[in-house]
Design a protein around this motif. Structure first.
Motif, PDB file in Angstrom:
ATOM      1  N   PRO A  71       0.801  -1.220   0.000  1.00  0.00           N
ATOM      2  CA  PRO A  71       0.000   0.000   0.000  1.00  0.00           C
ATOM      3  C   PRO A  71       0.836   1.274   0.000  1.00  0.00           C
ATOM      4  CG  PRO A  71      -0.943  -1.605   1.496  1.00  0.00           C
ATOM      5  CD  PRO A  71       0.398  -2.153   1.074  1.00  0.00           C
ATOM      6  N   THR A  72       1.954   1.276   0.723  1.00  0.00           N
ATOM      7  CA  THR A  72       2.814   2.456   0.706  1.00  0.00           C
ATOM      8  C   THR A  72       3.329   2.718  -0.697  1.00  0.00           C
ATOM      9  OG1 THR A  72       3.501   2.346   3.021  1.00  0.00           O
ATOM     10  CG2 THR A  72       5.044   3.364   1.485  1.00  0.00           C
ATOM     11  N   ARG A  73       3.757   1.683  -1.389  1.00  0.00           N
ATOM     12  CA  ARG A  73       4.301   1.849  -2.737  1.00  0.00           C
ATOM     13  C   ARG A  73       3.223   2.315  -3.716  1.00  0.00           C
ATOM     14  NH1 ARG A  73       9.405  -0.949  -2.286  1.00  0.00           N
ATOM     15  NH2 ARG A  73       9.462  -1.383  -0.060  1.00  0.00           N
ATOM     16  N   ALA A  74       2.018   1.760  -3.583  1.00  0.00           N
ATOM     17  CA  ALA A  74       0.926   2.189  -4.444  1.00  0.00           C
ATOM     18  C   ALA A  74       0.576   3.649  -4.200  1.00  0.00           C
ATOM     19  CB  ALA A  74      -0.298   1.304  -4.218  1.00  0.00           C
ATOM     20  N   SER A  75       0.556   4.039  -2.941  1.00  0.00           N
ATOM     21  CA  SER A  75       0.218   5.417  -2.589  1.00  0.00           C
ATOM     22  C   SER A  75       1.299   6.387  -3.055  1.00  0.00           C
ATOM     23  CB  SER A  75       0.020   5.508  -1.073  1.00  0.00           C
ATOM     24  OG  SER A  75      -0.577   6.723  -0.710  1.00  0.00           O
ATOM     25  N   LEU A  76       2.557   6.016  -2.857  1.00  0.00           N
ATOM     26  CA  LEU A  76       3.674   6.865  -3.281  1.00  0.00           C
ATOM     27  C   LEU A  76       3.641   7.106  -4.785  1.00  0.00           C
ATOM     28  CD1 LEU A  76       7.389   6.525  -2.190  1.00  0.00           C
ATOM     29  CD2 LEU A  76       6.798   6.844  -4.571  1.00  0.00           C
ATOM     30  N   LEU A  77       3.439   6.052  -5.559  1.00  0.00           N
ATOM     31  CA  LEU A  77       3.559   6.147  -7.013  1.00  0.00           C
ATOM     32  C   LEU A  77       2.331   6.733  -7.692  1.00  0.00           C
ATOM     33  CD1 LEU A  77       5.392   2.778  -7.701  1.00  0.00           C
ATOM     34  CD2 LEU A  77       6.331   5.073  -8.021  1.00  0.00           C
ATOM     35  N   THR A  78       1.210   6.814  -6.972  1.00  0.00           N
ATOM     36  CA  THR A  78      -0.007   7.333  -7.592  1.00  0.00           C
ATOM     37  C   THR A  78      -0.518   8.633  -6.984  1.00  0.00           C
ATOM     38  OG1 THR A  78      -1.536   6.147  -6.136  1.00  0.00           O
ATOM     39  CG2 THR A  78      -0.738   4.961  -8.090  1.00  0.00           C
TER      40      THR A  78
END
Length: 736
Positions: A71-78
């Motif tokens: 979730p952190t990676r998805a939030s960071l990249l979007t």
């Protein structure tokens, strides 16, 4: 604007928000590093590169992640909240409920996609962990691989973790072997590839800006680092985790990264006091912490190589450089005692202290797969409560951020205390580059970004906070922030168990706490009883935000499982041929907890054929059928540090066609043993028993391969070890 394109062509010469050339952008995202780990933020571990960058730029001490990896990676990249992207839980726990599917939604296009369409070159190096397992094979689809999410270049691994000495690597969408060099280490390799890419871009397209995303996977388990780095820390942690937290808070106050009135939160009852451990337990715990410390400093040093390359190229001043120190709080997944091979402990197979002491000097090397005790994880989130996975409390969600941009930020060494979140990074990048977030990408209407650009903080440390509301939720642990207040509800269970953690209680039974973070930096003073009206309003706000994110009714992803797509489901018979490599264990034949058999038909061209025929798992646990360097058939089954079976044929195989059969007869039960027989050309070649097998999985990131090993080896053979001097005609696997 519907496409997200800013003025300017392929040369990327359009101006940024500061009126200068658009900045290059580097985002470094470390893994499983708590707020109180790095020396730069008061921790016990030396991070000189982070120190230097913080002196050249800004430190953010109220920056937040989602409390867990994907979730952190998805939030960071979007730039969106994680559930809005479809990745509200780690991919290992993805399910069919809205927001938890583990599938990036097209209406939340990545910042890499937007930047590439506006003239940026883009590259991702390291950990991805955003591709669903059933899409992580060579049959694709590749839409949710990095190269399908806006990155021109990808080199790294797809899963949540990997062996640092023999990683499971991909280049673009192709499985590749790690470089065959002495002393190989993954972090060094990833940074080396990033530096090479940077230099190539500087040579060929110096006028075109770039976006470089580097997520090394360190310091996620396994804690593996060359011995010189961990030796530096010998003897530093003998006073234990309770004292370490006290020392860390004092350093944090001296550095000013926490207010002077910050209180130290108490140790959870589930974590023992250091003084209550036995001498052997302390010796193992100390060594595991020394290895972790060396791993973090080694990682920081590699980031320094990238910084040096940027400065050497002359591009550093025009580079917006985000150094995010952790995608969540420290990981307690090693359990209370820690582990030399934590994948077993994570599944309920603890190691004896005696067996750990036998391997003490090997911890951190290629023959171990370690993780430190939960007590160190808690200590390294000082001064906060809890750890990774626990989104209800700041120990899970508060991470340091250092941001430099010499051409765009005048303050040097400044501290910023405005509330900020990982979803703020994408809008910050776009504002700095002068790019409006697109309303449509590839015909798909985009949902608005939830993050707030941080550029308003660059010139004014006292600027009024703009990111005023943020919800958090992982495994039912949840919290809501609004204008300096936070309400928190812990949903039970422990962050170091796998499967059903005993936390499937009704959500209405959870106890809500309330904190005034303007006066209580560390969540030490619960005001729920004193401010019932405020707590009611905060709880209502959480429900409102959860409804907006589409996750009501709430579900605990640890226990609310649904059937997800799977390439192996419903099948009992499988046939594979060479080229079937890099198949996630979860989508390969499920051989754990059952009887099964394998038949390999091979052709030997000349005596001396060798190499892998079929393998699943890796050095931590798994099985392998291969020919050794004498051409003899060998079958190895390894169960963590607990058991290893090896059957070897008597003679090397001569030229011609051969059939090799392996039969595994399971005893029945959970983590039970079994009998293995090896038959070569119809003649029994060996039989033996293994006393214990994995309860659930061999590994998280290792794969199933035919004809070579794409990760760490199960057997005593070199990395990759491709089948040579012969042909694999087919491998048939049958499940009972």
């Amino acid at each position: 604007m519907t496409s997200g394109r800013a003025p300017g062509g392929i040369d990327g010469t359009a101006t940024s928000a500061t009126g200068t050339t658009r900045p290059d952008v580097v985002v470094v995202l470390l893994d499983d590093v708590g707020f109180g780990a790095a020396r730069t933020f008061g921790g016990p571990i030396d991070t000189p590169v982070l120190d230097a960058l913080s002196a050249e730029g800004l430190r953010y001490n109220r920056f937040h992640t989602t409390a867990i990896c994907s979730p952190t990676r998805a939030s960071l990249l979007t730039g969106r909240d994680p559930h809005v992207t479809g990745v509200g839980t780690v991919l290992n726990s993805a399910n069919g409920h809205p927001g938890y599917e583990g599938v990036l939604r097209p209406e939340a296009a990545s910042v890499a996609t937007v930047l590439r369409r506006n003239g940026y070159g883009t590259a991702a190096f390291g950990k991805w962990h955003l591709t669903p397992p059933w899409e992580s094979t060579q049959v694709g689809p590749f839409d949710r691989w990095p190269t399908g999410q806006g990155f021109d270049t990808f080199y790294g691994f797809l899963g949540g973790e990997t062996d640092q000495y023999d990683p499971t690597l991909y280049e673009g969408t192709t499985p590749v072997a790690r470089p065959d060099v002495p002393g190989y280490h993954l972090t060094e390799d990833l940074v080396g590839r990033a530096v090479d890419w940077l230099r190539l871009r500087t040579s060929l397209a110096p006028g075109r800006p770039f976006f470089l995303y580097l997520a090394p996977g360190a310091t996620h388990a396994p804690l593996q680092v060359p011995g010189a780095w961990s030796e530096k820390y010998r003897g530093r942690f003998g006073r234990g985790w309770d004292v370490l937290r006290e020392e860390t808070l004092e350093r944090q106050k001296r550095l000013g990264v926490v207010p002077a009135n910050t209180k130290l939160t108490p140790r959870p009852g589930e974590i023992p006091a250091w003084d209550g451990l036995g001498d052997g337990e302390k010796a193992v715990a100390e060594r595991l912490m020394e290895v972790y410390a060396g791993f973090l400093e080694h990682t920081d040093a590699q980031i320094g190589r990238l910084v040096h390359a940027l400065k050497e190229s002359g591009r550093f001043d025009d580079t917006m450089f985000f150094y995010v120190v952790g995608d969540n709080g420290s990981s307690a997944e090693g359990g209370v005692p820690g582990s030399v091979n934590y994948m077993g402990a994570l599944q309920g197979l603890p190691e004896s202290v005696a067996s750990q002491l036998d391997l003490l000097d090997e911890i951190g090397g290629p023959n171990t797969y370690p993780q430190y005790p939960a007590g160190w994880a808690w200590a390294l989130t000082a001064p906060f409560q809890w750890v990774k996975q626990v989104a209800s409390h700041l120990g899970g969600t508060r991470n340091p951020l250092v941001l430099t941009w010499p051409a765009g930020i005048a303050d040097r060494g400044g501290l910023r205390a405005q509330f900020s979140h990982v979803n703020d990074i994408a809008p910050t990048i776009l504002e700095a580059a002068g790019i409006e977030p697109p309303t449509e990408v590839d015909g798909v209407v985009q949902v608005p970004m939830d993050g707030t650009s941080l550029m308003y903080t660059f010139a004014d440390a006292d600027a009024s906070e703009r990111h005023t509301t943020q919800y958090f939720e992982v495994y039912g642990h949840r919290s809501i922030y609004r204008d300096g207040w936070m309400a928190s509800a812990h949903h039970g269970g422990l962050p170091w168990s796998i499967g059903r953690p005993g936390a499937d209680r009704p959500f209405e039974d959870d106890v809500w706490e309330l904190y005034d973070l303007e006066r209580d930096f560390s969540q030490a003073d619960d005001l729920a009883a004193a401010e019932p009206g405020k707590l009611r309003r905060m709880r209502a706000l959480f429900e409102q935000e959860a409804a907006r994110a589409g996750i009501l009714p709430l579900r605990d992803a640890r226990v609310a499982r649904t059937r997800m797509p799977n390439l192996a489901r419903g099948r009992r018979r499988f046939t594979y041929h060479p080229g079937a490599v890099g198949i996630p264990e979860s989508n390969a034949p499920r051989v754990v907890g059952r009887s099964w058999s394998l038949r390999a038909v091979i052709r030997v061209d000349a005596p001396g054929a060798y190499g892998v025929i079929a393998t699943m798992g890796g050095r931590a646990a798994g099985w392998s059928l291969h020919l050794d360097d004498a051409g003899r058939p060998v079958f190895v089954y390894r169960t963590f540090a607990m058991a290893c079976l090896r059957l070897t044929g008597e003679d090397g195989l001569g030229a011609g066609r051969h059939t090799i059969d392996v039969a595994f007869s399971y005893d029945g039960g959970i983590a039970a043993g079994g009998t293995v027989t090896l038959v070569v050309d119809g003649v029994p070649a060996g039989e033996d028993r293994i006393a214990v097998t994995p309860p659930a999985i061999f590994s998280i990131d290792e794969t199933f391969d035919i004809g070579l090993s794409t990760g760490s080896p199960v057997g005593e053979y070199p990395a990759s070890y491709p089948f040579t001097r012969g042909t694999i005609e087919r491998v048939d696997i049958t499940l009972d």
